[in-house]
Design a protein around this motif. Structure first.
Motif, PDB file in Angstrom:
ATOM      1  N   GLU A 309      58.382  23.876  16.787  1.00 61.09           N
ATOM      2  CA  GLU A 309      58.141  22.649  16.028  1.00 61.09           C
ATOM      3  C   GLU A 309      59.378  22.313  15.205  1.00 61.09           C
ATOM      4  O   GLU A 309      60.177  23.178  14.864  1.00 61.09           O
ATOM      5  CB  GLU A 309      56.923  22.833  15.117  1.00 61.09           C
ATOM      6  N   GLY A 310      59.533  21.048  14.899  1.00 59.39           N
ATOM      7  CA  GLY A 310      60.637  20.620  14.036  1.00 59.39           C
ATOM      8  C   GLY A 310      61.977  20.548  14.728  1.00 59.39           C
ATOM      9  O   GLY A 310      63.022  20.531  14.060  1.00 59.39           O
ATOM     10  N   GLY A 311      62.009  20.529  16.048  1.00 60.09           N
ATOM     11  CA  GLY A 311      63.270  20.372  16.764  1.00 60.09           C
ATOM     12  C   GLY A 311      64.123  21.607  16.831  1.00 60.09           C
ATOM     13  O   GLY A 311      65.268  21.551  17.281  1.00 60.09           O
ATOM     14  N   GLN A 312      63.617  22.756  16.384  1.00 62.18           N
ATOM     15  CA  GLN A 312      64.381  24.001  16.416  1.00 62.18           C
ATOM     16  C   GLN A 312      63.759  24.926  17.465  1.00 62.18           C
ATOM     17  O   GLN A 312      62.594  25.283  17.377  1.00 62.18           O
ATOM     18  CB  GLN A 312      64.351  24.680  15.044  1.00 62.18           C
ATOM     19  N   GLY A 313      64.535  25.316  18.464  1.00 59.52           N
ATOM     20  CA  GLY A 313      64.031  26.207  19.484  1.00 59.52           C
ATOM     21  C   GLY A 313      64.964  26.275  20.670  1.00 59.52           C
ATOM     22  O   GLY A 313      66.065  25.698  20.672  1.00 59.52           O
ATOM     23  N   VAL A 314      64.531  26.985  21.705  1.00 60.08           N
ATOM     24  CA  VAL A 314      65.297  27.152  22.933  1.00 60.08           C
ATOM     25  C   VAL A 314      64.651  26.287  24.005  1.00 60.08           C
ATOM     26  O   VAL A 314      63.436  26.349  24.220  1.00 60.08           O
ATOM     27  CB  VAL A 314      65.326  28.627  23.377  1.00 60.08           C
ATOM     28  N   GLU A 315      65.455  25.475  24.684  1.00 61.21           N
ATOM     29  CA  GLU A 315      64.907  24.570  25.686  1.00 61.21           C
ATOM     30  C   GLU A 315      64.550  25.328  26.963  1.00 61.21           C
ATOM     31  O   GLU A 315      65.317  26.181  27.431  1.00 61.21           O
ATOM     32  CB  GLU A 315      65.901  23.454  26.002  1.00 61.21           C
ATOM     33  N   GLY A 316      63.384  25.001  27.527  1.00 53.67           N
ATOM     34  CA  GLY A 316      62.957  25.612  28.765  1.00 53.67           C
ATOM     35  C   GLY A 316      62.258  24.606  29.662  1.00 53.67           C
ATOM     36  O   GLY A 316      61.683  23.620  29.189  1.00 53.67           O
ATOM     37  N   LEU A 317      62.307  24.881  30.974  1.00 49.53           N
ATOM     38  CA  LEU A 317      61.688  24.019  31.975  1.00 49.53           C
ATOM     39  C   LEU A 317      60.446  24.717  32.537  1.00 49.53           C
ATOM     40  O   LEU A 317      60.525  25.875  32.970  1.00 49.53           O
ATOM     41  CB  LEU A 317      62.676  23.733  33.104  1.00 49.53           C
ATOM     42  N   ILE A 318      59.301  24.010  32.517  1.00 51.76           N
ATOM     43  CA  ILE A 318      58.058  24.557  33.046  1.00 51.76           C
ATOM     44  C   ILE A 318      58.086  24.454  34.565  1.00 51.76           C
ATOM     45  O   ILE A 318      58.124  23.362  35.127  1.00 51.76           O
ATOM     46  CB  ILE A 318      56.829  23.805  32.495  1.00 51.76           C
ATOM     47  N   THR A 319      58.069  25.612  35.251  1.00 51.82           N
ATOM     48  CA  THR A 319      58.120  25.617  36.710  1.00 51.82           C
ATOM     49  C   THR A 319      56.747  25.827  37.345  1.00 51.82           C
ATOM     50  O   THR A 319      56.562  25.516  38.517  1.00 51.82           O
ATOM     51  CB  THR A 319      59.075  26.714  37.215  1.00 51.82           C
ATOM     52  N   ASP A 320      55.778  26.338  36.580  1.00 48.08           N
ATOM     53  CA  ASP A 320      54.442  26.553  37.133  1.00 48.08           C
ATOM     54  C   ASP A 320      53.457  26.733  35.982  1.00 48.08           C
ATOM     55  O   ASP A 320      53.835  27.167  34.885  1.00 48.08           O
ATOM     56  CB  ASP A 320      54.422  27.797  38.029  1.00 48.08           C
ATOM     57  N   THR A 321      52.198  26.361  36.219  1.00 45.26           N
ATOM     58  CA  THR A 321      51.138  26.567  35.223  1.00 45.26           C
ATOM     59  C   THR A 321      49.888  27.079  35.923  1.00 45.26           C
ATOM     60  O   THR A 321      49.619  26.715  37.072  1.00 45.26           O
ATOM     61  CB  THR A 321      50.795  25.260  34.476  1.00 45.26           C
ATOM     62  N   ARG A 322      49.131  27.927  35.211  1.00 44.21           N
ATOM     63  CA  ARG A 322      47.862  28.446  35.704  1.00 44.21           C
ATOM     64  C   ARG A 322      46.852  28.418  34.568  1.00 44.21           C
ATOM     65  O   ARG A 322      47.001  29.117  33.564  1.00 44.21           O
ATOM     66  CB  ARG A 322      48.026  29.871  36.227  1.00 44.21           C
ATOM     67  N   PHE A 323      45.801  27.622  34.732  1.00 40.15           N
ATOM     68  CA  PHE A 323      44.765  27.482  33.706  1.00 40.15           C
ATOM     69  C   PHE A 323      43.925  28.752  33.653  1.00 40.15           C
ATOM     70  O   PHE A 323      43.462  29.251  34.678  1.00 40.15           O
ATOM     71  CB  PHE A 323      43.877  26.280  34.021  1.00 40.15           C
TER      72      PHE A 323
END
Length: 377
Positions: A309-323
């Motif tokens: 939150e707040g624009g501070q973090g490491v950028e990552g790309l979601i390649t897969d999701t499992r509910f």
């Protein structure tokens, strides 16, 4: 015997497992292993194991199959003898260089993985089996009381084959506790139950053990089960005691990478040690003093990767999701890492496949070890 049979008929069919406050208490015993070893040919099933089960304590021997858990239980029960070291009960040697006390002379209760009920005896006869020193009428009265406590009095005249797995487990527990042993040994007592029953039966078993106040040493390969039942966990690997402590201590401070992997899934990345920190593609993490080399192995639990939150973090790309109900298991690729990491994110706020986002790492779920770590358990 007639009065006991009449009282059985009077038991309400609706009586359920969990009538609290009626289990008889016992005087808890202390069980001690002193440098105990046991070999089978060239294989060391148990190697120089020392610990003490304190009076009234519930301890779990935890580890994968073949690590020595059941061998220790057999040595405690007197079914097997150690090659070296001693087994003591309340300070008295039960097995060692100078003495061996047979199982029937030890005030120890045993509950086996397969329950080991006698198919030719009714349920009340199974429970009363360990009370053969008492008159039959008195033994059956006590057995009936134990069956009441586990909610099975109305099955007293039934036979084991007519009961479900969960009901047989409760009969075996009643039989193990009815002689009021000072130490109760339980070998994978819940492994035969389906997932739906396992949690409720474990909870009621724990309640009963607390009421009887017997010391209990329980074998399991399930870390969730051990954390839910034990006052103390004894983690075994290849015949040795690797770590002992409260469930929280072992979960939050595993002694090595294999121990961390055993308690939960982990993502694993490499880092460089610099000025007391480990530098990784996900940021810097404090480096414990035990890590001496220039490189370090960093383990991150999936629940430790969170939306930033707040624009501070490491950028990552979601390649897969499992509910997965309350959570979504996400595969995330981060710059500088060759393989995606797994994260458990709250389902309501989870990103979609193909999205990018900012993520932070919770340091409470990060563990740093030497790169030459032990093999998986």
């Amino acid at each position: 015997m007639r009065s006991a049979e009449l009282s059985l008929k009077d038991q309400p069919e609706s009586r359920r497992w969990g009538t609290r406050g009626t289990a008889g208490a016992t005087f808890a015993g202390q069980l001690t292993f002193e440098h105990v070893s046991r070999r089978f040919g060239r294989t060391a099933a148990v190697e120089d194991v020392s610990f003490t089960l304190k009076p009234g304590e519930i301890a779990c021997l935890l580890g994968p199959s073949g690590c020595g858990k059941t061998t220790l239980l057999r040595l405690a029960a007197g079914i097997d003898k150690p090659d070296s070291g001693r087994v003591l009960f309340d300070g008295q040697e039960m097995a060692g260089p100078s003495r061996f006390v047979p199982p029937e002379k030890r005030n120890i209760g045993l509950m086996f993985q397969d329950f080991a009920l006698f198919p030719h005896l009714p349920i009340i006869g199974n429970v009363a089996f360990g009370l053969n020193a008492l008159p039959r009428k008195e033994a059956y009265r006590i057995a009936l009381h134990a069956l009441e406590r586990v909610g099975l009095a109305h099955y007293a005249q039934s036979y084991p084959h007519s009961l479900s797995g969960g009901e047989q487990q409760r009969v075996a527990l009643a039989r193990a506790l009815v002689p009021r042993p000072q130490v109760l040994l339980m070998d994978e007592p819940f492994s035969g139950l389906d997932q739906r029953l396992r949690g409720s039966v474990r909870a009621e078993t724990l309640t009963l053990l607390r009421e009887t106040r017997a010391s209990c040493l329980l074998v399991t390969h399930d870390p969730v089960e051990a954390m839910g039942l034990a006052d103390r966990i004894l983690l075994m690997r290849q015949g040795r005691l690797i770590q002992a402590g409260t469930p929280e201590e072992l979960y939050r401070a595993p002694v090595d990478a294999a121990a961390a992997r055993f308690f939960s899934d982990t993502d694993e990345i490499c880092g460089r040690v610099s000025h007391g920190n480990v530098m990784t593609a996900l940021g810097a993490f404090p480096c414990p003093e035990r890590v001496k080399g220039p490189d370090a192995l960093v383990l991150i639990r999936p629940q430790g990767i969170r939306r930033a939150e707040g624009g501070q973090g490491v950028e990552g790309l979601i390649t897969d999701t499992r509910f997965q109900g309350d959570d979504v298991k996400c595969s995330i690729i981060f710059k500088g890492l060759e393989e995606p990491l797994n994260a458990l994110l709250e389902s309501r706020a989870a990103p979609q496949r193909g999205e990018t986002g900012l993520f932070r790492i919770d340091p409470d779920h990060v563990f740093v070890f030497e790169t030459a770590s032990p093999p998986p358990m």
